[in-house]
Design a protein around this motif. Structure first.
Motif, mmCIF file in Angstrom:
data_model
loop_
_atom_site.group_PDB
_atom_site.id
_atom_site.type_symbol
_atom_site.label_atom_id
_atom_site.label_comp_id
_atom_site.label_asym_id
_atom_site.label_seq_id
_atom_site.Cartn_x
_atom_site.Cartn_y
_atom_site.Cartn_z
ATOM 1 N N VAL A 11 -0.495 37.678 90.810
ATOM 2 C CA VAL A 11 -1.520 39.070 90.603
ATOM 3 C C VAL A 11 -1.741 39.947 89.457
ATOM 4 O O VAL A 11 -0.552 39.999 88.821
ATOM 5 C CB VAL A 11 -0.993 40.465 92.306
ATOM 6 N N PRO A 12 -2.610 39.326 89.234
ATOM 7 C CA PRO A 12 -3.442 40.002 87.845
ATOM 8 C C PRO A 12 -3.083 41.763 87.977
ATOM 9 O O PRO A 12 -3.216 42.502 88.767
ATOM 10 C CB PRO A 12 -5.162 39.977 87.844
ATOM 11 N N THR A 13 -2.258 41.833 87.044
ATOM 12 C CA THR A 13 -1.994 43.042 85.811
ATOM 13 C C THR A 13 -2.398 44.015 85.070
ATOM 14 O O THR A 13 -2.002 43.530 83.792
ATOM 15 C CB THR A 13 -0.660 43.504 86.437
ATOM 16 N N PRO A 14 -3.568 44.607 84.821
ATOM 17 C CA PRO A 14 -4.037 44.500 83.311
ATOM 18 C C PRO A 14 -2.933 45.703 82.890
ATOM 19 O O PRO A 14 -2.063 46.497 83.317
ATOM 20 C CB PRO A 14 -5.468 45.851 83.822
ATOM 21 N N LYS A 15 -2.686 45.339 81.695
ATOM 22 C CA LYS A 15 -1.842 45.806 80.733
ATOM 23 C C LYS A 15 -2.498 47.126 79.987
ATOM 24 O O LYS A 15 -3.776 47.268 79.210
ATOM 25 C CB LYS A 15 -1.949 45.113 79.081
#
Length: 253
Positions: free
Chosen positions: A190-194
């Motif tokens: 799942v993409p998690t923005p930094k």
């Protein structure tokens, strides 16, 4: 993991909390003494001497996780709906310095749209151990009635099946296992923005920078991540980022 889960009946939530006061010196005297008792446990566990400096530092680091010494500054809530391209998501945040007003607005949302535990669900990461108990305690402290869907007083475990906890799902019965949302999202793809902040920065951003909008953004991204994680746990496709939208937030200073 849950057969026939009605995705459009789930409210995904996350809360952000800070210490009740900017620092320990501003805490009323009776509560200062009680913090010495509660906070002192952290020092003992770490083998530290409980000095005034350690007490003050521990308050800044830990008070936000206790409903007796912390308070809610942001609640983000999201729901899924069907669009032409498939499932989409809208997220709305309640963010106020006036905690009672903030909690009242969120309670109204629950009472009006998510009032039936047999039909509706609340979903979050570690929601059973943190978000729900914290909200209940703060609502009681502020003299608010608990919405039916979160009022679990005296309820049996099977009567709280409407709480969908992604951390509990991932435990698979292992009661001692803890996995952060960031770790779970990462291993599930799942993409998690930094972001430039994480949970440990929320108190500083609130008390020193007075930047509620920044905390809202962080909280909303967690809500979106929880929804994507639940879909992955259900063996479903994730929602494209362009179909996740934030609606006007309730913010005051």
């Amino acid at each position: 993991m849950i057969a026939h889960l009605a995705l459009d009946q789930i409210l995904f939530i996350d809360i952000e909390t800070v210490s009740e006061h900017p620092d320990l010196t501003m805490v009323p005297e009776p509560l200062q003494d009680l913090w010495q008792q509660k906070g002192g446990r952290f020092a003992r566990y770490a083998g530290q001497e409980w000095t005034p400096e350690v007490a003050a530092e521990t308050y800044e680091q830990k008070a936000a996780i206790f409903a007796e010494f912390g308070r809610v500054v942001v609640i983000s809530a999201g729901f899924l709906y069907r669009s032409e391209g498939g499932w989409a998501m809208k997220i709305k945040s309640f963010a106020r310095d006036d905690e009672r007003a903030l909690l009242h607005e969120f309670a109204q949302l629950l009472d009006q749209h998510y009032s039936d535990p047999s039909q509706h669900y609340l979903c979050g990461h570690n929601i059973r151990e943190f978000d729900i108990p914290f909200l209940c305690r703060r609502m009681i402290i502020k003299g608010l009635a608990l919405p039916d869907i979160i009022n679990v007083t005296g309820k049996k475990p099977w009567e709280t099946a409407h709480f969908l906890d992604t951390m509990t799902f991932w435990k698979f019965g292992d009661i001692k296992h803890y996995t952060s949302l960031s770790l779970l999202a990462t291993i599930l793809g799942v993409p998690t923005p930094k972001d430039d902040i994480d949970g440990s920065d929320v108190g500083r951003v609130y008390w020193e920078e007075n930047d509620l909008a920044r905390i809202v953004q962080y909280c909303e991204k967690d809500v979106a991540t929880v929804a994507q994680v639940l879909l992955r746990l259900q063996g479903m496709e994730m929602i494209p980022s362009q179909r996740i939208a934030s609606v006007a937030s309730q913010e005051t200073t």
